[in-house]
Design an enzyme around this catalytic site. Sequence first.
Site, mmCIF file in Angstrom:
data_model
loop_
_atom_site.group_PDB
_atom_site.id
_atom_site.type_symbol
_atom_site.label_atom_id
_atom_site.label_comp_id
_atom_site.label_asym_id
_atom_site.label_seq_id
_atom_site.Cartn_x
_atom_site.Cartn_y
_atom_site.Cartn_z
ATOM 1 N N ARG A 1 -2.876 -9.770 5.780
ATOM 2 C CA ARG A 1 -3.410 -9.947 4.413
ATOM 3 C C ARG A 1 -2.341 -9.457 3.435
ATOM 4 O O ARG A 1 -1.992 -8.278 3.457
ATOM 5 C CB ARG A 1 -4.708 -9.134 4.293
ATOM 6 C CG ARG A 1 -5.409 -9.274 2.953
ATOM 7 C CD ARG A 1 -6.682 -8.443 2.935
ATOM 8 N NE ARG A 1 -7.392 -8.603 1.671
ATOM 9 C CZ ARG A 1 -7.126 -7.910 0.588
ATOM 10 N NH1 ARG A 1 -6.194 -6.982 0.595
ATOM 11 N NH2 ARG A 1 -7.819 -8.123 -0.527
ATOM 12 N N LYS B 1 0.825 -1.214 0.000
ATOM 13 C CA LYS B 1 0.000 0.000 0.000
ATOM 14 C C LYS B 1 0.857 1.260 0.000
ATOM 15 O O LYS B 1 2.060 1.224 0.277
ATOM 16 C CB LYS B 1 -0.960 -0.018 1.194
ATOM 17 C CG LYS B 1 -2.106 -1.003 0.971
ATOM 18 C CD LYS B 1 -3.175 -0.912 2.041
ATOM 19 C CE LYS B 1 -4.290 -1.923 1.745
ATOM 20 N NZ LYS B 1 -5.278 -2.005 2.818
HETATM 21 C C1 9MG Z 1 -10.124 -5.942 0.302
HETATM 22 N N1 9MG Z 1 -9.102 -5.251 1.067
HETATM 23 C C2 9MG Z 1 -8.150 -4.407 0.586
HETATM 24 N N2 9MG Z 1 -7.405 -3.952 1.592
HETATM 25 C C3 9MG Z 1 -7.870 -4.527 2.720
HETATM 26 C C4 9MG Z 1 -7.526 -4.453 4.077
HETATM 27 O O1 9MG Z 1 -6.544 -3.668 4.495
HETATM 28 N N3 9MG Z 1 -8.212 -5.185 4.955
HETATM 29 C C5 9MG Z 1 -9.235 -5.976 4.554
HETATM 30 N N4 9MG Z 1 -9.899 -6.670 5.497
HETATM 31 N N5 9MG Z 1 -9.623 -6.085 3.284
HETATM 32 C C6 9MG Z 1 -8.950 -5.358 2.388
#
Ligand code: 9MG
Length: 276
Positions: free
Chosen positions: A258, A224
């Site tokens: 994630r 990000k």
């Molecule tokens: C779909 N998505 C994109 N970024 C995300 C994040 O930081 N957390 C979660 N739960 N979903 C995300």
Amino acid sequence: MKTIPFGRFNLPLHPAGALVMGILNVTPDSFSDGGQHAALEGAIAHAELMMEQGVDIIDIGGESTRPGSPAVPLEEEMRRVMPVIYALRDCGAAISVDTYKPQVMREAIIAGVDMINDINAFRADGAIEAVRDSDCALCIMHMRGEPATMQQQPVYDDVVLEVIDFLRERIAALTAAGIARERLWIDPGFGFGKTVEHNYALIKATRRLIDELGVPLLAGLSRKSMVGAITGKPVEQRLAGSLGGALAAVAHGAKIVRVHDVAETVDALKVWQAAH
Ligand code: 9MG
């Protein structure tokens, strides 16, 4: 080893570690420009690679949530994600679907998914009803605004307090509907209506969010802009920065990370865990 209930699974979790959620975007540009079938095959091949690399959870999404992204119509999202969910549901990893649409939630639950990951925190009409009677895990994420406009000068008096208040209200709404607290996960939503400073204030407040809300936390910061802002690197060179961010989140108490880069994150966490 301790386990965490997660839909059909009890996922083993090292006391100092975290589960790895691999991102599987099923958007037209993700795997193919050669039509639906090629896209499905590409998605499955990528999921198989993530399995070999040690992924715990595969998060399947049919709509890009990058800042500025337009919404995708319901039928199109269904066409993208449902064949992938059916193809992967018995692959051995837990399956999550990244959606804010109640109809997609319902179909995904019938197909057997283990988590609904909702960037909109189950605020859509019918979302809570769609998930209430299942036993899948539910990720409640904070977002200010919506993806198309959320990065247009987000302002908070106290970002940490406002995110905690929002998540507390959503936990209350879900539990008041009869949903067990044990099914819930919280997520501060890095990059969703937040400046770089807001994102770092929130990652530093991870422990406070967990302690005040009493729910485990999922952190998503892979590649990000908050990583690019510190490293000065473009998106394709953010692996090392993303690993640093993932380990920082885990050090502060996150229990799911994630990520795009599963193999590298799994290795980093193995060493992290061995050192504790
Ligand atoms: C779909 N998505 C994109 N970024 C995300 C994040 O930081 N957390 C979660 N739960 N979903 C995300």
